[in-house]
Each structure stands twice: as structure tokens, then as C-alpha cells.
Design an enzyme around this catalytic site. Structure first.
Site, PDB file in Angstrom:
ATOM      1  N   ASN A  82      -5.896   2.818 -12.943  1.00  0.00           N
ATOM      2  CA  ASN A  82      -4.919   1.850 -12.434  1.00  0.00           C
ATOM      3  C   ASN A  82      -3.513   2.420 -12.598  1.00  0.00           C
ATOM      4  OD1 ASN A  82      -3.824  -0.751 -11.621  1.00  0.00           O
ATOM      5  ND2 ASN A  82      -3.278  -1.064 -13.771  1.00  0.00           N
TER       6      ASN A  82
ATOM      7  N   HIS B 122       0.331   1.318 -13.210  1.00  0.00           N
ATOM      8  CA  HIS B 122       1.133   0.173 -13.669  1.00  0.00           C
ATOM      9  C   HIS B 122       2.604   0.598 -13.709  1.00  0.00           C
ATOM     10  CE1 HIS B 122       1.990  -3.622 -15.551  1.00  0.00           C
ATOM     11  NE2 HIS B 122       2.787  -2.965 -16.377  1.00  0.00           N
TER      12      HIS B 122
ATOM     13  N   ALA C  27       8.207   8.079  -9.929  1.00  0.00           N
ATOM     14  CA  ALA C  27       7.059   8.135 -10.843  1.00  0.00           C
ATOM     15  C   ALA C  27       5.722   7.822 -10.153  1.00  0.00           C
ATOM     16  CB  ALA C  27       7.285   7.177 -12.017  1.00  0.00           C
TER      17      ALA C  27
ATOM     18  N   ILE D 241      -7.532  -9.316 -11.628  1.00  0.00           N
ATOM     19  CA  ILE D 241      -8.054  -8.696 -12.850  1.00  0.00           C
ATOM     20  C   ILE D 241      -9.576  -8.649 -12.753  1.00  0.00           C
ATOM     21  CG2 ILE D 241      -8.303  -8.977 -15.352  1.00  0.00           C
ATOM     22  CD1 ILE D 241      -5.452  -9.999 -15.429  1.00  0.00           C
TER      23      ILE D 241
ATOM     24  N   GLY E 183       0.777  -1.239   0.000  1.00  0.00           N
ATOM     25  CA  GLY E 183       0.000   0.000   0.000  1.00  0.00           C
ATOM     26  C   GLY E 183       0.807   1.287   0.000  1.00  0.00           C
TER      27      GLY E 183
ATOM     28  N   MET F 150      -4.062  -6.748  -7.165  1.00  0.00           N
ATOM     29  CA  MET F 150      -3.471  -7.822  -7.959  1.00  0.00           C
ATOM     30  C   MET F 150      -4.475  -8.827  -8.513  1.00  0.00           C
ATOM     31  SD  MET F 150      -0.449  -6.840  -8.105  1.00  0.00           S
ATOM     32  CE  MET F 150       0.849  -5.936  -7.260  1.00  0.00           C
TER      33      MET F 150
HETATM   34  C1  GAR Z   1       3.182  -1.001  -7.434  1.00  0.00           C
HETATM   35  O1  GAR Z   1       4.446  -0.939  -8.030  1.00  0.00           O
HETATM   36  C2  GAR Z   1       2.111  -0.974  -8.519  1.00  0.00           C
HETATM   37  O2  GAR Z   1       2.422  -0.157  -9.601  1.00  0.00           O
HETATM   38  C3  GAR Z   1       2.106  -2.427  -8.933  1.00  0.00           C
HETATM   39  O3  GAR Z   1       2.245  -3.141  -7.727  1.00  0.00           O
HETATM   40  C4  GAR Z   1       2.956  -2.349  -6.767  1.00  0.00           C
HETATM   41  C5  GAR Z   1       2.116  -2.245  -5.524  1.00  0.00           C
HETATM   42  O4  GAR Z   1       2.816  -1.589  -4.493  1.00  0.00           O
HETATM   43  N1  GAR Z   1       0.909  -2.753  -9.643  1.00  0.00           N
HETATM   44  C6  GAR Z   1       0.886  -3.640 -10.650  1.00  0.00           C
HETATM   45  O5  GAR Z   1       1.848  -4.278 -11.001  1.00  0.00           O
HETATM   46  C7  GAR Z   1      -0.476  -3.806 -11.309  1.00  0.00           C
HETATM   47  N2  GAR Z   1      -0.341  -4.451 -12.580  1.00  0.00           N
HETATM   48  P1  GAR Z   1       2.068  -0.889  -3.276  1.00  0.00           P
HETATM   49  O6  GAR Z   1       1.109  -1.926  -2.671  1.00  0.00           O
HETATM   50  O7  GAR Z   1       3.188  -0.564  -2.323  1.00  0.00           O
HETATM   51  O8  GAR Z   1       1.351   0.321  -3.785  1.00  0.00           O
END
Ligand code: GAR
Length: 198
Positions: A103, A105, A175, A88, A13, A86
Site C-alpha cells: 500500500n 500512504h 515521493a 480497509i 489513479g 479507500m
Molecule cells: C494518494 O495520495 C494515496 O497515497 C492516498 O490517496 C491518494 C490517491 O491518489 N492513499 C491513502 O490515503 C490510503 N490511506 P490517486 O488515486 O491519484 O493515486
């Protein structure tokens, strides 16, 4: 009226935290993080939400989407942010929320995206390919995984010796944590403007 936002999460998160911090700084004036939904009861993101005084819900399998739809309706949500979510979402689900789901990515779409590309796997793929620049993308969610209209992107350089973990952290810092709150405000504002013209 501010757009009520639900943030969908599965893990640590940090992107949710970036949204919470941006809201605290007044950078999402047209939106309000009203609910955090996790499909994983152990997600640390739930703790982050509770600490910030945001309502939470766990919507796991089976019937995950049904539970999410019920929570969204109950909390009068107007917009959904997928922040490290995570799973779809089905075509049926996303078609109920046209241009209302975004979303984040961790690559420059259309590279290293689509089914099977999530979390560290995305950075492993970029390093294996040997690209010199990667980044992050925020896009609308439609029925094609990572295929919806792009809202914003930011490039991040890859350095010699990067590991997937080191690169993931740089992409987040340079980013993701900047783009996601910005995109959330852009979409929340457009929803508010639409409402005020009806
Ligand atoms: C982040 O890097 C996000 O962009 C990626 O998972 C991570 C979650 O981190 N999402 C994907 O790969 C979706 N296809 P977080 O729980 O620390 O925000």
C-alpha cells in the site's frame, strides 16, 4: 515468469498512472500490471487502465471482498498493489495474501496514519500539527491499518503557506510516484526469486 499484479484503486489513479508509465519505461521487469480493480465504478483510474489496454473489474459493496477474490483468482494474480484504494481490507482477506499486498500512504508512517487517515485528510492533519517534513511510505499490508512492515519511505518538505491540495501534489510528485513503482518491482522480484528456489 513475471509476477502478475492487480492494482486496487478508488479514485483519480495518478499512482496507477505512475505504475503504468514505469512499466512502459521497463522499470518493473519482474512484474506485469494484469488487472485494475476499483470499488468505485466512477473512478477515473478505470479510464487510465483501459487506455493502457489493462483489464478492469469493478468490485463494489455488497460482497466487495468476495468479488475481489474471484477476480484475482480468475486473472491468476500473484501480488496486489493498493494505489489510492479507500476501503480497509478485512483480517480474513489480508491473511490470505501474506507479504503479497502493498500500500502507498501519503505520510511518513507512523505519523498521520491508521483508520480515518486517507487522501487529503492526511495532509490536513500534517499541516494542522505543524510538522515541517512529511512524505510517503510504501508498506506491506497486514491486519493493522497502515501497520505492516515498511518497504520504503521518502521525505518531502512542508513550505509556509501550503494548503492540503498543494502539499498533496508535492508529496505525489516528489515521493509517491517514485516510490510505488520501485516498491512494486522490489516485491515482484522477491516473489519471482522465491518461486525459482522452490
Ligand atoms: C494518494 O495520495 C494515496 O497515497 C492516498 O490517496 C491518494 C490517491 O491518489 N492513499 C491513502 O490515503 C490510503 N490511506 P490517486 O488515486 O491519484 O493515486
Amino acid at each position: 515468469m513475471r509476477t502478475r499484479i492487480a492494482v486496487l484503486v478508488s479514485g483519480g489513479g495518478t499512482n496507477l498512472q505512475a505504475l503504468i508509465d514505469a512499466q512502459g519505461r521497463g522499470e518493473i521487469p519482474d512484474g506485469e500490471i494484469a488487472l485494475v480493480i476499483s470499488n468505485n465504478p466512477k473512478a477515473y483510474a478505470l479510464e487510465r487502465a483501459k487506455r493502457a489496454g489493462i483489464k478492469t473489474a469493478v468490485c463494489a459493496k455488497p460482497d466487495m471482498e468476495k468479488k475481489i477474490l474471484e477476480a484475482l483468482a480468475f486473472h491468476d494474480i500473484g501480488m496486489i498493489v493498493l494505489a489510492g484504494f479507500m476501503a480497509i481490507l478485512s483480517k480474513d482477506f489480508v491473511s490470505r495474501w501474506p507479504e503479497r499486498i502493498i500500500n502507498i500512504h501519503p505520510s511518513l508512517i507512523p505519523s498521520f496514519c491508521g483508520e480515518g487517515f486517507y487522501g487529503l485528510r492526511v495532509h490536513e492533519a500534517a499541516l494542522n500539527y505543524g510538522v515541517k517534513v512529511t512524505g510517503a511510505t510504501v508498506h506491506y499490508v497486514n491486519e493493522i491499518p497502515d501497520g505492516g512492515r515498511i518497504i520504503c519511505q521518502k521525505a518531502v518538505e512542508i513550505r509556509d503557506g501550503d494548503t492540503p491540495e498543494v502539499l498533496q501534489r508535492r508529496v505525489m510528485e516528489q515521493a509517491e510516484w517514485i516510490l510505488l513503482p520501485r516498491a512494486a518491482e522490489i516485491v515482484a522480484k522477491s516473489i519471482r526469486m522465491e518461486r525459482s528456489t522452490c
